[in-house]
Design a protein around this motif. Structure first.
Motif, mmCIF file in Angstrom:
data_model
loop_
_atom_site.group_PDB
_atom_site.id
_atom_site.type_symbol
_atom_site.label_atom_id
_atom_site.label_comp_id
_atom_site.label_asym_id
_atom_site.label_seq_id
_atom_site.Cartn_x
_atom_site.Cartn_y
_atom_site.Cartn_z
ATOM 1 N N ASN A 4 0.870 -1.175 0.000
ATOM 2 C CA ASN A 4 0.000 0.000 0.000
ATOM 3 C C ASN A 4 0.908 1.227 0.000
ATOM 4 N N LYS A 5 0.821 2.004 -1.047
ATOM 5 C CA LYS A 5 1.702 3.163 -1.156
ATOM 6 C C LYS A 5 0.994 4.247 -1.943
ATOM 7 N N TYR A 6 0.887 5.424 -1.353
ATOM 8 C CA TYR A 6 0.318 6.567 -2.051
ATOM 9 C C TYR A 6 1.471 7.396 -2.610
ATOM 10 N N PHE A 7 1.334 7.851 -3.840
ATOM 11 C CA PHE A 7 2.323 8.704 -4.482
ATOM 12 C C PHE A 7 1.650 10.016 -4.840
ATOM 13 N N THR A 8 2.282 11.112 -4.485
ATOM 14 C CA THR A 8 1.727 12.413 -4.828
ATOM 15 C C THR A 8 2.005 12.735 -6.290
ATOM 16 N N ASN A 9 1.153 13.538 -6.849
ATOM 17 C CA ASN A 9 1.307 14.004 -8.221
ATOM 18 C C ASN A 9 1.697 15.476 -8.247
ATOM 19 N N VAL A 10 2.049 16.015 -7.105
ATOM 20 C CA VAL A 10 2.362 17.439 -7.000
ATOM 21 C C VAL A 10 3.873 17.633 -7.078
ATOM 22 N N GLY A 11 4.282 18.573 -7.906
ATOM 23 C CA GLY A 11 5.696 18.871 -8.077
ATOM 24 C C GLY A 11 5.993 19.073 -9.545
ATOM 25 N N ASN A 12 6.859 18.208 -10.054
ATOM 26 C CA ASN A 12 7.136 18.234 -11.490
ATOM 27 C C ASN A 12 7.208 16.798 -11.981
ATOM 28 N N ARG A 13 7.133 16.637 -13.293
ATOM 29 C CA ARG A 13 7.100 15.297 -13.888
ATOM 30 C C ARG A 13 8.288 14.447 -13.463
ATOM 31 N N LYS A 14 9.455 15.044 -13.451
ATOM 32 C CA LYS A 14 10.665 14.292 -13.098
ATOM 33 C C LYS A 14 10.577 13.760 -11.672
ATOM 34 N N ASP A 15 10.185 14.600 -10.725
ATOM 35 C CA ASP A 15 10.093 14.165 -9.331
ATOM 36 C C ASP A 15 9.025 13.099 -9.137
ATOM 37 N N VAL A 16 7.875 13.277 -9.787
ATOM 38 C CA VAL A 16 6.793 12.289 -9.680
ATOM 39 C C VAL A 16 7.283 10.944 -10.215
ATOM 40 N N LYS A 17 7.876 10.950 -11.384
ATOM 41 C CA LYS A 17 8.419 9.726 -12.002
ATOM 42 C C LYS A 17 9.481 9.101 -11.110
ATOM 43 N N ASN A 18 10.416 9.906 -10.630
ATOM 44 C CA ASN A 18 11.515 9.381 -9.813
ATOM 45 C C ASN A 18 11.016 8.772 -8.508
ATOM 46 N N ASN A 19 9.999 9.359 -7.889
ATOM 47 C CA ASN A 19 9.472 8.805 -6.636
ATOM 48 C C ASN A 19 8.882 7.418 -6.851
ATOM 49 N N VAL A 20 8.208 7.217 -7.958
ATOM 50 C CA VAL A 20 7.645 5.897 -8.258
ATOM 51 C C VAL A 20 8.769 4.905 -8.535
ATOM 52 N N ILE A 21 9.725 5.308 -9.349
ATOM 53 C CA ILE A 21 10.833 4.397 -9.684
ATOM 54 C C ILE A 21 11.645 4.044 -8.444
ATOM 55 N N GLY B 256 11.638 -3.454 -17.578
ATOM 56 C CA GLY B 256 12.323 -2.934 -16.406
ATOM 57 C C GLY B 256 11.387 -2.358 -15.368
ATOM 58 N N VAL B 257 10.952 -1.132 -15.556
ATOM 59 C CA VAL B 257 10.107 -0.493 -14.550
ATOM 60 C C VAL B 257 8.667 -0.333 -15.022
ATOM 61 N N ASP B 258 8.262 -1.152 -15.989
ATOM 62 C CA ASP B 258 6.896 -1.025 -16.491
ATOM 63 C C ASP B 258 5.889 -1.606 -15.496
ATOM 64 N N PHE B 259 4.641 -1.192 -15.651
ATOM 65 C CA PHE B 259 3.557 -1.685 -14.805
ATOM 66 C C PHE B 259 2.260 -1.600 -15.576
ATOM 67 N N VAL B 260 1.252 -2.310 -15.071
ATOM 68 C CA VAL B 260 -0.085 -2.273 -15.646
ATOM 69 C C VAL B 260 -1.022 -1.729 -14.577
ATOM 70 N N ILE B 261 -1.921 -0.845 -14.960
ATOM 71 C CA ILE B 261 -2.901 -0.242 -14.048
ATOM 72 C C ILE B 261 -4.147 -1.127 -14.035
ATOM 73 N N TYR B 262 -4.642 -1.436 -12.831
ATOM 74 C CA TYR B 262 -5.852 -2.248 -12.669
ATOM 75 C C TYR B 262 -6.804 -1.579 -11.689
ATOM 76 N N THR B 263 -8.064 -1.949 -11.774
ATOM 77 C CA THR B 263 -9.071 -1.546 -10.792
ATOM 78 C C THR B 263 -9.618 -2.806 -10.132
#
Length: 176
Positions: free
Chosen positions: A8-25, A66-73
Motif C-alpha cells: 500500500n503506497k500513495y504517491f503524490t502528483n504534485v511537483g514536477n514530472r521528473k520528481d513524480v516519475k523518480n518517486n515511483v521508480i 524494467g520499470v513497467d507496470f499495468v494499471i488495474y481496478t
C-alpha cells in the motif's frame, strides 16, 4: 518466489514530472529480484475510490521493460472490442468516457478538463470534493477517471521518459 507482494503506497502528483516519475521508480527499486524460475511479483495499491475500491499497479508489466507496470481496478470491468471484460483500463476507455461526458454536459466537461490539466501539469492530486461537484449520468465517475489518468500519465512518463512521456495522451484528450 511465486507469491505476489502487496504494498500500500500513495504517491503524490504534485511537483514536477521528473520528481513524480523518480518517486515511483525509487519505490520499484526496493523490490527483491526474482530468480531463473520465478519472477518477483508486486501489487502496489496506489489509490482508493468510492466507485471501484482500489486502483493498483501490477509489476512487472506485460512487456517487462524494467520499470513497467499495468494499471488495474478492483471492481470495474472495461470491455474491449470483443466484449471481453478486463480490469485494466486502456487509453481508449478513458478517451471514450471523456467524449461521452462532453456530449452530456460541455460546461461540466470543461470543469473536468481543467482538473485534468492540473493533474497533467503536476499541480494537484485528485480532490474528491471537487469530483463530487460534477454529476455525469454517463460513463465512470469523475474521481475514477481522474485517478486513472494520473497513473496513465505517470506510466507514460516512465515508459517514454526520454521522449514526450505524458504529452501524447494529453494531446488525445485535448482533441475532444
Amino acid at each position: 518466489m511465486n507469491d505476489v507482494k502487496i504494498i500500500n503506497k500513495y504517491f503524490t502528483n504534485v511537483g514536477n514530472r521528473k520528481d513524480v516519475k523518480n518517486n515511483v521508480i525509487k519505490e520499484f527499486l526496493k523490490e527483491e529480484a526474482g530468480n531463473e524460475n520465478n519472477s518477483s511479483k508486486y501489487k502496489y495499491i496506489v489509490e482508493n475510490t468510492l466507485e471501484c475500491g482500489n486502483i493498483y499497479l501490477q509489476r512487472p508489466g506485460r512487456f517487462n521493460r524494467g520499470v513497467d507496470f499495468v494499471i488495474y481496478t478492483d471492481n470495474i470491468n472495461f470491455a474491449d472490442m470483443n466484449k471481453r471484460k478486463r480490469r485494466n483500463p486502456k487509453h481508449a476507455d478513458i478517451l471514450n468516457d471523456l467524449q461521452e461526458k462532453k456530449i452530456e454536459s460541455e460546461n461540466d466537461f470543461l470543469k473536468m478538463k481543467s482538473m485534468i490539466d492540473d493533474i497533467y501539469n503536476c499541480k494537484s492530486d485528485v480532490n474528491i470534493s471537487d469530483c463530487q461537484k460534477l454529476k455525469f449520468n454517463t460513463g465512470f465517475s469523475v474521481e475514477l477517471i481522474l485517478k486513472i489518468l494520473k497513473w496513465m500519465f505517470i506510466e507514460q512518463d516512465i515508459t517514454y521518459w526520454n521522449y514526450s512521456g505524458r504529452e501524447k495522451l494529453k494531446k488525445e484528450i485535448d482533441k475532444i
